[in-house]
Design a protein around this motif. Structure first.
Motif, PDB file in Angstrom:
ATOM      1  N   SER A   2      -3.525  13.469   2.808  1.00 23.60           N
ATOM      2  CA  SER A   2      -3.028  12.655   4.006  1.00 23.60           C
ATOM      3  C   SER A   2      -2.075  11.510   3.468  1.00 23.60           C
ATOM      4  O   SER A   2      -2.666  10.826   2.425  1.00 23.60           O
ATOM      5  N   THR A   3      -1.268  11.093   4.175  1.00 22.22           N
ATOM      6  CA  THR A   3      -0.301   9.661   3.854  1.00 22.22           C
ATOM      7  C   THR A   3      -0.166   8.728   5.112  1.00 22.22           C
ATOM      8  O   THR A   3      -0.083   9.464   6.135  1.00 22.22           O
ATOM      9  N   VAL A   4      -0.276   7.697   4.789  1.00 24.08           N
ATOM     10  CA  VAL A   4      -0.171   6.698   5.862  1.00 24.08           C
ATOM     11  C   VAL A   4       0.729   5.677   5.407  1.00 24.08           C
ATOM     12  O   VAL A   4       0.603   5.117   4.461  1.00 24.08           O
ATOM     13  N   THR A   5       1.855   5.486   6.218  1.00 27.97           N
ATOM     14  CA  THR A   5       2.843   4.332   5.871  1.00 27.97           C
ATOM     15  C   THR A   5       3.115   3.616   7.047  1.00 27.97           C
ATOM     16  O   THR A   5       3.145   3.789   7.925  1.00 27.97           O
ATOM     17  N   VAL A   6       3.244   2.106   6.453  1.00 25.56           N
ATOM     18  CA  VAL A   6       3.269   1.202   7.598  1.00 25.56           C
ATOM     19  C   VAL A   6       4.735   0.096   6.746  1.00 25.56           C
ATOM     20  O   VAL A   6       4.736   0.231   5.371  1.00 25.56           O
ATOM     21  N   ALA A 132     -10.008   8.212   9.675  1.00 22.75           N
ATOM     22  CA  ALA A 132      -9.688   7.488   8.391  1.00 22.75           C
ATOM     23  C   ALA A 132      -8.376   6.840   7.950  1.00 22.75           C
ATOM     24  O   ALA A 132      -8.129   5.755   7.821  1.00 22.75           O
ATOM     25  N   ALA A 133      -7.532   7.773   8.822  1.00 24.07           N
ATOM     26  CA  ALA A 133      -5.855   7.315   8.602  1.00 24.07           C
ATOM     27  C   ALA A 133      -5.719   5.923   9.525  1.00 24.07           C
ATOM     28  O   ALA A 133      -5.166   5.117   9.292  1.00 24.07           O
ATOM     29  N   ARG A 134      -6.309   5.831  10.779  1.00 24.45           N
ATOM     30  CA  ARG A 134      -6.342   4.920  11.645  1.00 24.45           C
ATOM     31  C   ARG A 134      -6.781   3.554  11.143  1.00 24.45           C
ATOM     32  O   ARG A 134      -6.176   2.429  10.764  1.00 24.45           O
ATOM     33  N   ALA A 135      -7.984   3.499  10.211  1.00 21.13           N
ATOM     34  CA  ALA A 135      -8.402   2.597   9.432  1.00 21.13           C
ATOM     35  C   ALA A 135      -7.575   2.149   8.352  1.00 21.13           C
ATOM     36  O   ALA A 135      -7.481   0.961   8.197  1.00 21.13           O
ATOM     37  N   VAL A 136      -7.038   2.930   7.507  1.00 20.66           N
ATOM     38  CA  VAL A 136      -5.938   2.686   6.444  1.00 20.66           C
ATOM     39  C   VAL A 136      -5.029   1.971   7.122  1.00 20.66           C
ATOM     40  O   VAL A 136      -4.461   1.007   6.327  1.00 20.66           O
ATOM     41  N   GLU A 137      -4.257   2.459   8.321  1.00 20.05           N
ATOM     42  CA  GLU A 137      -3.124   1.989   8.795  1.00 20.05           C
ATOM     43  C   GLU A 137      -3.608   0.327   9.064  1.00 20.05           C
ATOM     44  O   GLU A 137      -2.525  -0.495   8.783  1.00 20.05           O
ATOM     45  N   GLY A 138      -4.512   0.174   9.678  1.00 26.38           N
ATOM     46  CA  GLY A 138      -5.197  -1.165  10.048  1.00 26.38           C
ATOM     47  C   GLY A 138      -5.241  -1.991   9.038  1.00 26.38           C
ATOM     48  O   GLY A 138      -4.698  -3.257   8.748  1.00 26.38           O
ATOM     49  N   ALA A 139      -5.627  -1.528   7.826  1.00 25.47           N
ATOM     50  CA  ALA A 139      -5.974  -2.287   6.530  1.00 25.47           C
ATOM     51  C   ALA A 139      -4.471  -2.614   5.757  1.00 25.47           C
ATOM     52  O   ALA A 139      -4.441  -3.863   5.452  1.00 25.47           O
ATOM     53  N   LEU A 140      -3.591  -1.716   5.940  1.00 22.17           N
ATOM     54  CA  LEU A 140      -2.381  -2.019   5.454  1.00 22.17           C
ATOM     55  C   LEU A 140      -1.544  -2.866   6.032  1.00 22.17           C
ATOM     56  O   LEU A 140      -0.881  -3.669   5.678  1.00 22.17           O
ATOM     57  N   ARG A 141      -1.719  -2.863   7.581  1.00 18.76           N
ATOM     58  CA  ARG A 141      -0.966  -3.762   8.522  1.00 18.76           C
ATOM     59  C   ARG A 141      -1.494  -5.405   8.281  1.00 18.76           C
ATOM     60  O   ARG A 141      -0.743  -6.227   8.180  1.00 18.76           O
ATOM     61  N   ARG A 142      -2.909  -5.247   7.982  1.00 18.59           N
ATOM     62  CA  ARG A 142      -3.552  -6.616   7.820  1.00 18.59           C
ATOM     63  C   ARG A 142      -3.015  -7.251   6.433  1.00 18.59           C
ATOM     64  O   ARG A 142      -2.840  -8.362   6.330  1.00 18.59           O
ATOM     65  N   ASP A 143      -2.854  -6.331   5.374  1.00 19.76           N
ATOM     66  CA  ASP A 143      -2.273  -6.522   4.038  1.00 19.76           C
ATOM     67  C   ASP A 143      -0.974  -7.234   4.132  1.00 19.76           C
ATOM     68  O   ASP A 143      -0.564  -8.008   3.671  1.00 19.76           O
ATOM     69  N   LEU A 144      -0.052  -6.467   4.896  1.00 17.22           N
ATOM     70  CA  LEU A 144       1.431  -6.767   5.132  1.00 17.22           C
ATOM     71  C   LEU A 144       1.362  -8.271   5.918  1.00 17.22           C
ATOM     72  O   LEU A 144       2.262  -9.219   5.605  1.00 17.22           O
ATOM     73  N   ALA A 145       0.341  -8.350   6.775  1.00 17.41           N
ATOM     74  CA  ALA A 145       0.516  -9.572   7.659  1.00 17.41           C
ATOM     75  C   ALA A 145       0.159 -10.967   6.666  1.00 17.41           C
ATOM     76  O   ALA A 145       0.756 -11.959   6.539  1.00 17.41           O
ATOM     77  N   ASP A 146      -0.937 -10.522   5.848  1.00 15.17           N
ATOM     78  CA  ASP A 146      -1.300 -11.626   4.850  1.00 15.17           C
ATOM     79  C   ASP A 146      -0.234 -12.000   3.966  1.00 15.17           C
ATOM     80  O   ASP A 146      -0.161 -13.062   3.594  1.00 15.17           O
ATOM     81  N   LEU A 147       0.619 -10.817   3.660  1.00 24.61           N
ATOM     82  CA  LEU A 147       1.635 -11.216   2.477  1.00 24.61           C
ATOM     83  C   LEU A 147       2.756 -11.933   3.410  1.00 24.61           C
ATOM     84  O   LEU A 147       3.203 -12.976   2.710  1.00 24.61           O
ATOM     85  N   ALA A 148       3.111 -11.700   4.503  1.00 24.69           N
ATOM     86  CA  ALA A 148       3.963 -12.641   5.117  1.00 24.69           C
ATOM     87  C   ALA A 148       3.547 -14.069   5.274  1.00 24.69           C
ATOM     88  O   ALA A 148       4.456 -15.074   5.149  1.00 24.69           O
TER      89      ALA A 148
END
Length: 160
Positions: A2-6, A132-148
């Motif tokens: 499975s792949t999740v991309t944000v 799991a994909a929804r949880a991963v997507e949320g975590a990746l979005r949070r990490d990108l928001a933290d990076l910004a």
């Protein structure tokens, strides 16, 4: 598999974002889901560099995760590997300079691939795949928001 991309547009230079992504001791300072980072290899950042970070779960618990740099092409592409229980993960960061609102910014895309390595990993993927994909997507979005946020006072705009 499975792949999740944000993706997100971050109003910062790719070199500045690269410095944040590759400064391992500072990750716990700007990633809200990371409580601690322990670098496991000596030397500079590059392929083979490994570290362990303690990720904070929404339920208040903590879980250690180990990462290894698979590929590092500054300041454009960073590929990490992370072994899991029955599943191995590959996380790819792609940084692309773009112009938005007549200002330079960087489109950051993160792709996480999960590859089952044991039969029970495949079974779990079938049962919990969407959740799991929804949880991963949320975590990746949070990490990108933290990076910004860590990159400066400008805000990011989600792309996908």
């Amino acid at each position: 598999m499975s792949t999740v991309t944000v993706s997100a547009f971050i109003e910062a230079q790719d070199a500045d974002l690269w410095r944040l992504l590759t400064d391992l001791p500072a990750r716990a300072d700007w990633l809200s889901a990371v409580g601690a980072v322990e670098v496991l290899t000596a030397g500079g950042f590059g392929p083979g560099t490994t570290w362990r970070e303690t990720r904070l779960r929404p339920d208040g618990g903590a879980e250690p995760e180990e990462f290894e740099v698979v590929e590092a092409v500054a300041p454009r592409r960073l590929v990490l590997g992370s072994p899991g229980s029955g599943v191995d993960y590959r996380i790819t960061f792609t940084l692309r300079t773009v112009e938005r609102r007549r200002r330079g910014c960087t489109e950051v895309t993160v792709e996480q691939e999960a590859v089952p390595t044991r039969p029970y990993g495949r079974v779990l993927a079938l049962i919990l795949g969407g959740l799991a994909a929804r949880a991963v997507e949320g975590a990746l979005r949070r990490d990108l928001a933290d990076l910004a946020l860590a990159a400066g006072p400008s805000r990011s705009t989600e792309a996908a």
